[in-house]
Design a protein around this motif. Structure first.
Motif, PDB file in Angstrom:
ATOM      1  N   ARG A   1       1.621   4.484  -5.307  1.00 20.31           N
ATOM      2  CA  ARG A   1       2.181   4.140  -6.621  1.00 20.31           C
ATOM      3  C   ARG A   1       2.470   2.647  -6.713  1.00 20.31           C
ATOM      4  O   ARG A   1       2.184   2.009  -7.722  1.00 20.31           O
TER       5      ARG A   1
ATOM      6  N   THR B   1       4.355   7.019  -2.308  1.00 17.30           N
ATOM      7  CA  THR B   1       5.107   5.902  -2.886  1.00 17.30           C
ATOM      8  C   THR B   1       4.331   4.606  -2.721  1.00 17.30           C
ATOM      9  O   THR B   1       4.267   3.789  -3.650  1.00 17.30           O
TER      10      THR B   1
ATOM     11  N   ASN C   1       0.835   0.021  -9.268  1.00 16.83           N
ATOM     12  CA  ASN C   1       1.683  -0.749 -10.186  1.00 16.83           C
ATOM     13  C   ASN C   1       1.576  -2.250  -9.961  1.00 16.83           C
ATOM     14  O   ASN C   1       2.096  -3.023 -10.757  1.00 16.83           O
TER      15      ASN C   1
END
Length: 150
Positions: free
Chosen positions: A32, A29, A36
């Motif tokens: 990610r 996570t 992003n």
């Protein structure tokens, strides 16, 4: 438990595992969110370098602390203790990666794994190019750059 750095030295970066623990996220996570641009990080090849001070500020950020134009100040904060000319030893400590991985991970112009070195200006431009899309989180920008600790 205190998050660990990539090494016991003076690197301003956290490991992705330590940053994930600090944020209460899984490493996947966190990766990610770095990709992003939700959290601050620098990507060189497949490796993420997470700036500890800014990361901690980002975790407890307030809207007034995020400035889209603060990338140069945040990078100066990361590099403020480095000399004007950097050797391979300096870069190895800064990124906290072994020298054999340094040239591959960083791919800086004017840098050679033979130990020739580079300048702080080249390092700052390289970091700026590697910065993800996360708006920089600064504590206080004064006339002498970024001030305030995480």
């Amino acid at each position: 438990m205190t998050p660990t750095r990539r090494s016991g030295g003076a690197s301003p970066f956290l490991t992705t595992a330590a940053a994930a623990r600090l944020a209460g996220l899984t490493p996947a996570t966190l990766t990610r969110r770095l990709a992003n641009g939700d959290l601050p990080g620098y990507r060189f090849g497949r490796r993420w370098f997470v700036p500890e001070a800014e990361f901690r500020r980002q975790l407890r950020r307030r809207a007034w602390m995020v400035r889209a134009d603060a990338v140069p100040e945040v990078i100066r904060e990361l590099t403020q203790t480095l000399p004007a000319f950097l050797t391979a030893d300096d870069l190895e400590r800064f990124f906290a990666v072994r020298r054999t991985l340094l040239a591959e991970a960083v791919r800086m112009p004017a840098f050679s794994a033979r130990g020739d070195g580079t300048t702080i200006a080249v390092l700052e431009r390289t970091l700026q190019a590697a910065r993800n899309g996360c708006p920089p989180c600064v504590a206080q920008v004064g006339s002498r750059g970024v001030q305030g600790a995480a």
